[in-house]
Design a protein around this motif. Structure first.
Motif, PDB file in Angstrom:
ATOM      1  N   MET A 194      91.442  22.858 -66.536  1.00  0.00           N
ATOM      2  CA  MET A 194      92.239  22.551 -65.331  1.00  0.00           C
ATOM      3  C   MET A 194      92.103  23.678 -64.308  1.00  0.00           C
ATOM      4  O   MET A 194      91.964  23.449 -63.112  1.00  0.00           O
ATOM      5  CB  MET A 194      93.708  22.374 -65.720  1.00  0.00           C
ATOM      6  CG  MET A 194      94.612  21.962 -64.553  1.00  0.00           C
ATOM      7  SD  MET A 194      94.225  20.312 -63.981  1.00  0.00           S
ATOM      8  CE  MET A 194      95.406  20.145 -62.651  1.00  0.00           C
ATOM      9  N   ALA A 195      92.156  24.924 -64.820  1.00  0.00           N
ATOM     10  CA  ALA A 195      92.059  26.078 -63.932  1.00  0.00           C
ATOM     11  C   ALA A 195      90.705  26.118 -63.242  1.00  0.00           C
ATOM     12  O   ALA A 195      90.613  26.403 -62.046  1.00  0.00           O
ATOM     13  CB  ALA A 195      92.281  27.359 -64.720  1.00  0.00           C
ATOM     14  N   MET A 196      89.630  25.804 -64.004  1.00  0.00           N
ATOM     15  CA  MET A 196      88.287  25.813 -63.419  1.00  0.00           C
ATOM     16  C   MET A 196      88.162  24.774 -62.326  1.00  0.00           C
ATOM     17  O   MET A 196      87.511  25.002 -61.301  1.00  0.00           O
ATOM     18  CB  MET A 196      87.252  25.555 -64.525  1.00  0.00           C
ATOM     19  CG  MET A 196      87.053  26.725 -65.474  1.00  0.00           C
ATOM     20  SD  MET A 196      86.454  28.197 -64.612  1.00  0.00           S
ATOM     21  CE  MET A 196      84.879  27.584 -64.036  1.00  0.00           C
ATOM     22  N   LYS A 197      88.803  23.609 -62.528  1.00  0.00           N
ATOM     23  CA  LYS A 197      88.753  22.552 -61.532  1.00  0.00           C
ATOM     24  C   LYS A 197      89.460  22.987 -60.248  1.00  0.00           C
ATOM     25  O   LYS A 197      88.982  22.723 -59.137  1.00  0.00           O
ATOM     26  CB  LYS A 197      89.411  21.287 -62.094  1.00  0.00           C
ATOM     27  CG  LYS A 197      89.327  20.095 -61.155  1.00  0.00           C
ATOM     28  CD  LYS A 197      89.919  18.850 -61.796  1.00  0.00           C
ATOM     29  CE  LYS A 197      89.809  17.653 -60.846  1.00  0.00           C
ATOM     30  NZ  LYS A 197      90.397  16.441 -61.439  1.00  0.00           N
ATOM     31  N   GLN A 198      90.578  23.667 -60.398  1.00  0.00           N
ATOM     32  CA  GLN A 198      91.304  24.160 -59.227  1.00  0.00           C
ATOM     33  C   GLN A 198      90.498  25.215 -58.475  1.00  0.00           C
ATOM     34  O   GLN A 198      90.479  25.224 -57.231  1.00  0.00           O
ATOM     35  CB  GLN A 198      92.652  24.737 -59.672  1.00  0.00           C
ATOM     36  CG  GLN A 198      93.647  23.692 -60.138  1.00  0.00           C
ATOM     37  CD  GLN A 198      94.940  24.314 -60.635  1.00  0.00           C
ATOM     38  OE1 GLN A 198      94.955  25.475 -61.041  1.00  0.00           O
ATOM     39  NE2 GLN A 198      96.018  23.534 -60.601  1.00  0.00           N
ATOM     40  N   ILE A 199      89.854  26.088 -59.221  1.00  0.00           N
ATOM     41  CA  ILE A 199      89.033  27.116 -58.582  1.00  0.00           C
ATOM     42  C   ILE A 199      87.879  26.487 -57.826  1.00  0.00           C
ATOM     43  O   ILE A 199      87.560  26.857 -56.681  1.00  0.00           O
ATOM     44  CB  ILE A 199      88.509  28.113 -59.641  1.00  0.00           C
ATOM     45  CG1 ILE A 199      89.672  28.907 -60.227  1.00  0.00           C
ATOM     46  CG2 ILE A 199      87.473  29.057 -59.031  1.00  0.00           C
ATOM     47  CD1 ILE A 199      89.285  29.792 -61.396  1.00  0.00           C
ATOM     48  N   THR A 239      87.719  23.435 -56.652  1.00  0.00           N
ATOM     49  CA  THR A 239      88.271  22.743 -55.483  1.00  0.00           C
ATOM     50  C   THR A 239      88.576  23.732 -54.361  1.00  0.00           C
ATOM     51  O   THR A 239      88.325  23.469 -53.176  1.00  0.00           O
ATOM     52  CB  THR A 239      89.551  21.978 -55.871  1.00  0.00           C
ATOM     53  OG1 THR A 239      89.245  21.055 -56.911  1.00  0.00           O
ATOM     54  CG2 THR A 239      90.117  21.250 -54.669  1.00  0.00           C
ATOM     55  N   PHE A 240      89.123  24.914 -54.730  1.00  0.00           N
ATOM     56  CA  PHE A 240      89.465  25.938 -53.744  1.00  0.00           C
ATOM     57  C   PHE A 240      88.217  26.396 -52.993  1.00  0.00           C
ATOM     58  O   PHE A 240      88.205  26.498 -51.754  1.00  0.00           O
ATOM     59  CB  PHE A 240      90.127  27.122 -54.444  1.00  0.00           C
ATOM     60  CG  PHE A 240      90.328  28.311 -53.557  1.00  0.00           C
ATOM     61  CD1 PHE A 240      91.401  28.361 -52.670  1.00  0.00           C
ATOM     62  CD2 PHE A 240      89.453  29.382 -53.606  1.00  0.00           C
ATOM     63  CE1 PHE A 240      91.580  29.464 -51.846  1.00  0.00           C
ATOM     64  CE2 PHE A 240      89.628  30.480 -52.782  1.00  0.00           C
ATOM     65  CZ  PHE A 240      90.693  30.523 -51.906  1.00  0.00           C
ATOM     66  N   PHE A 241      87.135  26.642 -53.746  1.00  0.00           N
ATOM     67  CA  PHE A 241      85.913  27.115 -53.104  1.00  0.00           C
ATOM     68  C   PHE A 241      85.259  26.025 -52.265  1.00  0.00           C
ATOM     69  O   PHE A 241      84.703  26.302 -51.202  1.00  0.00           O
ATOM     70  CB  PHE A 241      84.928  27.646 -54.153  1.00  0.00           C
ATOM     71  CG  PHE A 241      85.219  29.063 -54.582  1.00  0.00           C
ATOM     72  CD1 PHE A 241      84.951  30.122 -53.730  1.00  0.00           C
ATOM     73  CD2 PHE A 241      85.761  29.323 -55.838  1.00  0.00           C
ATOM     74  CE1 PHE A 241      85.230  31.429 -54.119  1.00  0.00           C
ATOM     75  CE2 PHE A 241      86.038  30.627 -56.223  1.00  0.00           C
ATOM     76  CZ  PHE A 241      85.773  31.684 -55.370  1.00  0.00           C
ATOM     77  N   ILE A 242      85.322  24.807 -52.741  1.00  0.00           N
ATOM     78  CA  ILE A 242      84.752  23.691 -51.970  1.00  0.00           C
ATOM     79  C   ILE A 242      85.503  23.535 -50.655  1.00  0.00           C
ATOM     80  O   ILE A 242      84.907  23.420 -49.573  1.00  0.00           O
ATOM     81  CB  ILE A 242      84.793  22.387 -52.786  1.00  0.00           C
ATOM     82  CG1 ILE A 242      83.804  22.461 -53.956  1.00  0.00           C
ATOM     83  CG2 ILE A 242      84.468  21.200 -51.885  1.00  0.00           C
ATOM     84  CD1 ILE A 242      83.884  21.292 -54.903  1.00  0.00           C
ATOM     85  N   ASN A 243      86.840  23.537 -50.738  1.00  0.00           N
ATOM     86  CA  ASN A 243      87.646  23.392 -49.522  1.00  0.00           C
ATOM     87  C   ASN A 243      87.446  24.584 -48.580  1.00  0.00           C
ATOM     88  O   ASN A 243      87.375  24.425 -47.356  1.00  0.00           O
ATOM     89  CB  ASN A 243      89.127  23.275 -49.884  1.00  0.00           C
ATOM     90  CG  ASN A 243      89.443  21.958 -50.572  1.00  0.00           C
ATOM     91  OD1 ASN A 243      88.699  20.981 -50.428  1.00  0.00           O
ATOM     92  ND2 ASN A 243      90.526  21.919 -51.338  1.00  0.00           N
ATOM     93  N   GLY A 244      87.349  25.764 -49.193  1.00  0.00           N
ATOM     94  CA  GLY A 244      87.107  26.955 -48.372  1.00  0.00           C
ATOM     95  C   GLY A 244      85.768  26.883 -47.680  1.00  0.00           C
ATOM     96  O   GLY A 244      85.635  27.264 -46.506  1.00  0.00           O
ATOM     97  N   GLY A 245      84.748  26.396 -48.392  1.00  0.00           N
ATOM     98  CA  GLY A 245      83.425  26.260 -47.788  1.00  0.00           C
ATOM     99  C   GLY A 245      83.414  25.250 -46.667  1.00  0.00           C
ATOM    100  O   GLY A 245      82.807  25.476 -45.611  1.00  0.00           O
TER     101      GLY A 245
END
Length: 362
Positions: A1-6, A8-14
């Motif tokens: 779950m944590a990896m998925k959030q990370i 998602t965070f990087f994708i959204n940040g990109g």
């Protein structure tokens, strides 16, 4: 779950980063299209030719806009890379030439508003302007450059900027060889605080980099300059320089006075100038900053030294000061002359030339 959030965070940040970059690029091109005066690619540019002569681009046109809104002018260079409409080949021995730095070149004013053009209109005879932002060594190169391209220079007005033209110029013998090199301990002036900031502060270098490459940056910084509240805040936090930061302070030196005078004597002799008028452009440091006493001493002694050597001198300092507000002849945020300054210079030159003509007739 944590990896998925990370992830998602990087994708959204990109996505956000790319969106911001694309928006900035779109704004940059929009500003260049809507406000071409802010486009760095259309701003005035100089280059050195193969002989080391500083010139504008031949047959080119640029916009010159002050970020504070003091001026927005068009600069055109002719086939010689000079800011003048006349052909050097058409000049005669009875015509006048003007050589000088950015003041004589007409920084911030339209070409017809320069003192050389105003003098031409009032004299009723051609006045060629071969000025480029440089110094006495550059003036010599400009004179040589013009002569090699058909100019006949026998009557010359030299615009001398007292703020930065006086230097410990090298001496040359009859063969043109340098016999005395400038002493490294004898510096003509202390650098303006602005230039110290550029050397020492990466932020100031970044400002220059953006100003030369981004129309969007130029629009933004112009907004700060032209809004009193924003301007005061920007100055307080060092984002924008104070006016006095751009003024160089001269250092007193008998050697600098002597070498500068000798350089002018050498120019007159080398090119057999029959009439040479020296226009003294007073330093703003005469009235601003904490160096007034030395500035005044250098100014008075240099004018006296030039007259002792037989030069015709038109000194604008007493004329400007007689108005009670000498800074009225300069732009509010830029150190160069405004239209009033050029008009006053043309008036004083005309008075001097008419007086000399009357004396000759008598």
């Amino acid at each position: 779950m944590a990896m998925k959030q990370i992830r998602t965070f990087f994708i959204n940040g990109g996505i956000l980063t790319i969106s911001v970059l694309l928006s900035v690029i779109a704004l940059e091109f929009a500003v260049r299209w809507l406000f071409p005066a802010y486009d760095p690619s259309s701003m005035v540019k100089f280059y050195f030719n193969q002989d080391g002569v500083l010139l504008g681009r031949e047959n080119s046109e640029f916009h010159h806009r002050m970020k504070s809104g003091d001026f927005n002018v068009t600069v055109r260079f002719n086939q010689y890379g000079l800011r003048d409409r006349k052909d050097l080949n058409d000049s005669t021995a009875s015509d006048w030439f003007v050589v000088g730095d950015s003041f004589s070149y007409g920084h911030g004013v339209e070409e017809p508003q320069r003192y050389s053009n105003l003098l031409e209109a009032r004299l009723g005879r051609p006045v060629y302007n071969i000025s480029i932002p440089t110094d006495f060594n550059g003036y010599e190169k400009l004179i040589q450059y013009a002569i090699e391209r058909g100019a006949t220079i026998k009557r010359l007005i030299v615009g001398i900027c007292m703020e930065n033209d006086l230097q410990n110029y090298a001496s040359r013998n009859q063969n043109g060889e340098i016999t005395v090199s400038p002493s490294p301990s004898q510096k003509p002036s202390t650098a303006a605080p602005y230039y110290d900031n550029v050397r020492r502060n990466a932020f100031f270098r970044l400002k220059i980099f953006l100003g030369r490459r981004s129309a969007l940056y130029n629009v933004m910084i112009s907004t700060f300059h032209q809004n009193p509240l924003l301007n005061n805040i920007a100055v307080r936090y060092g984002i924008i320089d104070e006016y006095e930061d751009g003024i160089s302070r001269i250092m007193y030196s008998d050697e600098i006075l002597r070498k500068s005078c000798e350089k002018l004597l050498a120019l007159r002799q080398k090119y057999a100038i029959s009439e040479m008028v020296l226009l003294l452009i007073p330093s703003r440091a005469l009235w601003l900053g904490g160096n007034q006493e030395i500035e005044a001493k250098m100014h008075v002694q240099f004018a006296s030294l030039l007259r002792e050597h037989g030069f015709e001198v038109v000194d604008l300092r007493p004329v400007f000061e007689a108005s009670g507000n000498p800074m009225q002849y300069h732009f509010q945020h830029d150190g160069h002359w405004n239209v009033a300054g050029h008009q006053k210079a043309a008036e004083e030159l005309l008075k001097h030339l008419n007086m000399q003509r009357e004396t000759s007739l008598q």
